[in-house]
Design a protein around this motif. Structure first.
Motif, PDB file in Angstrom:
ATOM      1  N   ASP A 133      -6.909   2.813  -3.276  1.00 55.55           N
ATOM      2  CA  ASP A 133      -6.155   3.190  -2.088  1.00 55.55           C
ATOM      3  C   ASP A 133      -5.007   2.189  -1.926  1.00 55.55           C
ATOM      4  O   ASP A 133      -5.253   1.008  -1.658  1.00 55.55           O
ATOM      5  N   ALA A 191     -11.614   0.218   4.838  1.00 58.60           N
ATOM      6  CA  ALA A 191     -11.016   1.177   3.900  1.00 58.60           C
ATOM      7  C   ALA A 191     -11.710   2.530   3.991  1.00 58.60           C
ATOM      8  O   ALA A 191     -11.061   3.581   3.943  1.00 58.60           O
ATOM      9  N   LYS A 242      -9.671  11.958   4.197  1.00 60.73           N
ATOM     10  CA  LYS A 242      -8.907  12.586   3.113  1.00 60.73           C
ATOM     11  C   LYS A 242      -9.841  13.206   2.079  1.00 60.73           C
ATOM     12  O   LYS A 242      -9.540  14.260   1.509  1.00 60.73           O
ATOM     13  N   ARG A 251     -10.485   5.067   6.485  1.00 58.50           N
ATOM     14  CA  ARG A 251      -9.212   5.725   6.150  1.00 58.50           C
ATOM     15  C   ARG A 251      -9.398   6.761   5.040  1.00 58.50           C
ATOM     16  O   ARG A 251      -8.793   7.839   5.076  1.00 58.50           O
ATOM     17  N   ILE A 252     -10.264   6.437   4.051  1.00 60.10           N
ATOM     18  CA  ILE A 252     -10.393   7.304   2.877  1.00 60.10           C
ATOM     19  C   ILE A 252     -11.216   8.556   3.148  1.00 60.10           C
ATOM     20  O   ILE A 252     -10.893   9.648   2.663  1.00 60.10           O
ATOM     21  N   PHE A 277      -3.576   8.521  -3.905  1.00 55.82           N
ATOM     22  CA  PHE A 277      -4.515   7.590  -4.507  1.00 55.82           C
ATOM     23  C   PHE A 277      -4.178   7.379  -5.985  1.00 55.82           C
ATOM     24  O   PHE A 277      -3.691   8.282  -6.658  1.00 55.82           O
ATOM     25  N   TRP A 293     -10.623   5.045  -8.282  1.00 53.98           N
ATOM     26  CA  TRP A 293      -9.314   5.195  -7.654  1.00 53.98           C
ATOM     27  C   TRP A 293      -9.024   3.990  -6.785  1.00 53.98           C
ATOM     28  O   TRP A 293      -9.926   3.279  -6.361  1.00 53.98           O
TER      29      TRP A 293
END
Length: 276
Positions: free
Chosen positions: A201, A89, A96, A92-93, A175, A199
């Motif tokens: 995802d 994860a 951003k 990917r996060i 998100f 948050w």
């Protein structure tokens, strides 16, 4: 007669030499050679030089500094699986989050610590289980929202608007906020100062934490009190050392100046909005 005795003596020495040499062979090889076959079994004995070793049994975990903090082999394996998912994860996060920081005139600080370390994560699970002995590893993992975590740093005079803008940008990026885990911590109580938000995802289902700090509040929670916190969390409440460490920690946090208008952020209402 003498010749016969001499031959027997020589044979005895030869047998003794063979036995001595055999004793020096690896134990696994001696076992393989000595294994008896059943009638009709024409299979060859396994060769210990080529036979694959049996996989190691699952291992538990012990804290490197506090050996009383442990996980069973089963719980340790469950946390390892959770850590692997968190790593996926994070990849990917993070890109951003870099974009969000740049778009909101803030900075992503403590970036190297965005993924909770293996020991830190396992210690957290062990502490949850110590608090609730009936909790399984999966129960404890369900309480953890910061295996992936980020810190956005804002200037003191731009903190309030910076938090609002970053919250909205996170939402626009897809998100999902968890209002129940919105933690406003700007209080005069001698404890952690800052705002922590949680948050999710939607693509990976992973929860992650975003903290909002000024330079001073980040220093206080990091260099200023981190070692104190590490010492406190392994002590029982009745231990007098814990009270002394807590008093030192409170002094540091109470000296952190509060950003202007920060009380505007006290309640999470979902309407992040932008500031000036």
């Amino acid at each position: 007669m003498g010749s016969s005795s001499s031959k027997m003596s020589g044979a005895g020495k030869a047998v003794g030499t063979i036995i001595n040499k055999a004793a020096k062979l690896p134990k696994s090889f001696r076992k393989a050679v000595s294994r008896k076959k059943k009638p009709g079994d024409t299979s060859a004995a396994p060769d210990p030089r080529t036979t694959a070793p049996t996989p190691d049994a699952p291992k538990g975990w012990t804290h490197p500094k506090h050996p009383e903090v442990k996980l069973s082999p089963e719980d340790n394996a469950a946390v390892d699986r959770f850590l692997a998912r968190s790593r996926d994860a994070e990849s990917r996060i993070t890109p951003k989050m870099d974009e969000i920081a740049a778009a909101n005139d803030s900075k992503l600080i403590g970036r190297d610590h965005r993924l909770k370390t293996e020991d830190s994560l396992k210690e957290k699970v062990a502490r949850i289980q110590r608090r609730n002995p009936d909790a399984t590893a999966d129960d404890a993992i369900a309480e953890i929202n910061d295996s992936v975590r980020y810190t956005l740093g804002h200037a003191d005079d731009k903190y309030t608007d910076g938090v609002k803008n970053a919250q909205q940008t996170l939402k626009d990026a897809g998100f999902e906020p968890d209002p129940k885990q919105y933690k406003f911590k700007w209080n005069q109580d001698g404890k952690y100062q800052g705002i922590n938000t949680t948050w999710r995802d939607p693509e990976t289902g992973t929860q992650f934490e975003v903290q909002h700090h000024t330079d001073q509040s980040f220093w206080a929670k990091d260099e200023g009190t981190h070692d104190l916190y590490d010492q406190m969390k392994v002590l029982d409440d009745a231990d007098p050392r814990k009270a002394a460490l807590d008093a030192e920690q409170k002094k540091i946090f109470n000296e952190v100046p509060h950003p202007s208008n920060v009380q505007d952020l006290k309640t999470f209402d979902g309407s992040f909005g932008g500031g000036s």
